[in-house]
Design an enzyme around this catalytic site. Structure first.
Site, PDB file in Angstrom:
ATOM      1  CD  GLU A 106     -52.879  10.738  50.936  1.00  0.00           C
ATOM      2  OE1 GLU A 106     -52.603  11.671  51.699  1.00  0.00           O
ATOM      3  OE2 GLU A 106     -52.895  10.858  49.691  1.00  0.00           O
ATOM      4  N   GLY A 142     -56.962 -30.059  60.175  1.00  0.00           N
ATOM      5  CA  GLY A 142     -57.855 -30.618  59.166  1.00  0.00           C
ATOM      6  C   GLY A 142     -59.110 -29.782  58.996  1.00  0.00           C
ATOM      7  CD  GLU A 151     -46.636  -0.302  60.011  1.00  0.00           C
ATOM      8  OE1 GLU A 151     -45.670   0.377  59.585  1.00  0.00           O
ATOM      9  OE2 GLU A 151     -47.706   0.194  60.355  1.00  0.00           O
ATOM     10  CD  GLU A 180     -44.171  -9.198  47.762  1.00  0.00           C
ATOM     11  OE1 GLU A 180     -44.603 -10.349  47.591  1.00  0.00           O
ATOM     12  OE2 GLU A 180     -44.644  -8.412  48.613  1.00  0.00           O
TER      13      GLU A 180
END
Length: 376
Positions: free
Chosen positions: A123, A332, A356, A360
């Site tokens: 949300e 490159g 998902e 962290e």
């Protein structure tokens, strides 16, 4: 079609991806959508929900094989794999917690791709934090009435059926909401960094009335279902797709460096290039093994699969982002343009580190499990 579904495995998925997905992925990325004919073809190949039992139109595919299939699709196009992910989450939740009538009504349609599913949890302002859900579902004369807004809904622009999580009278509830229900409004979200053809949307519910048969599972059971089941399967699919991105980077770099020359020497003969490619080879094998472990634990019904999936997703997504960056570097200036797919891999890989469960959150969860194991 029955024979094809029964034989569905990594090899058949790879052939399908190489013919019907990979050659068109860049064009779909630029267009911001996967065309209807491709979605139909995916259904004809039995890729939408092969884990469903034959009675519901699937082939009873095990989780290890499902991971391999999602890896191959992710190798070809992360946007298509994202569509498979959310469709899989809804179809799996239906199989696991749906009533017999719900499974009979929706299962064959989901397996064939005649109905496409999307997962509505995130949300505005709360993301996928289940404690922050503001969408409500109240009972009114036996009917459910849903109000609220969901955002970042993968496949939302195209989905026919939404699995919506809302704050119910006593706890979180999960509801099956057909797109055609009055009060449902879909607003496209365009120009995202990666998975640009996954057809993201904001989905609003304004006084949406549903029958009592819309409830999936017992009332108040949805929070546990989200945390221990459906999101775990979504994480597993994203891990598989991340393995696919690493493999795609490896394939692209091996091909490019075998043909591209600098001062008459193929790039592939330069030690620094060989080091980068060897790291890709090592990490894709390691990530694939971690994914397979999580899949085997799922097939065995072992709750250890939850942490195994966290580890697989963390390792594979970080490796995908690292190697996609190296793939652009190896190419490159060519890697920064539209003539080679590595720029798409780079953008898509970044998304894998966020969806998902961000890296962290994954690191915190994995470390927490390590500390819990030390408690006598």
């Amino acid at each position: 079609m029955t024979d094809q579904l029964t034989a569905l495995d990594r090899a058949t998925a790879r052939r399908f991806v190489d013919e019907h997905i990979a050659p068109f992925a860049d064009a779909w990325d630029r267009a911001g959508a996967v065309p209807e004919e491709a979605l139909t073809r995916i259904g004809e190949a039995g890729l939408w929900a092969p884990f469903l039992p034959p009675r519901l139109g699937g082939s009873g595919t095990d989780m290890v094989t499902l991971g391999a299939i999602h890896e191959e699709v992710g190798r070809g196009c992360s946007s298509v794999r994202s569509l498979l992910t959310v469709h899989t989450m809804l179809a799996w939740a239906l199989r696991r917690w749906g009533s017999e009538a719900q499974r009979d009504r929706w299962g064959p349609e989901l397996a064939a791709g005649r109905v496409l599913g999307a997962f509505c949890l995130s949300e505005p302002g709360a993301g996928s934090d289940t404690s922050g859900i503001t969408t409500t579902a109240r009972l009114d004369g036996g009917a459910w009435v849903v109000d609220g807004v969901k955002k970042w809904i993968t496949g939302g622009q195209r989905a026919d059926l939404f699995l919506v999580f809302a704050r119910g009278p006593a706890a979180t509830v999960a509801l099956l909401v057909p797109r055609a229900t009055p009060g449902v409004t879909v607003t496209p979200i365009d120009d995202m960094l990666g998975t640009r053809a996954s057809m993201l949307a904001e989905v609003s519910f304004d006084g949406v009335r549903l029958g009592p048969d819309a409830l999936l599972g017992p009332s108040g059971f949805a929070s546990g279902m989200v945390l221990t089941g459906t999101l775990d399967l979504g994480r597993y699919s994203v891990a598989a797709g991340s393995v696919g991105i690493i493999q795609a980077c490896l394939d692209a770099c091996a091909d490019y460096t075998s043909r591209r020359r600098v001062g008459g020497t193929p790039l592939g003969e330069l030690p620094l290039i060989q080091a980068k490619v060897s790291d890709m080879v090592t990490d894709v094998r390691a990530a694939r093994l971690l994914l397979a472990e999580a899949g085997r634990l799922k097939d065995a019904g072992d709750e250890a699969t939850l942490m195994a999936t966290w580890v697989a997703k963390y390792f594979a997504s970080t490796a995908a982002a690292r190697h996609a960056s190296e793939a652009v570097q190896i190419h490159g200036a060519n890697g920064c343009g539209t003539g080679y797919p590595v720029a798409r891999y780079y953008r898509d890989a970044k998304v894998m580190e966020i969806i998902e469960g961000s890296n962290e959150i994954q690191r915190t969860t994995i470390a927490g499990e390590a500390y819990r194991r030390q408690v006598p």
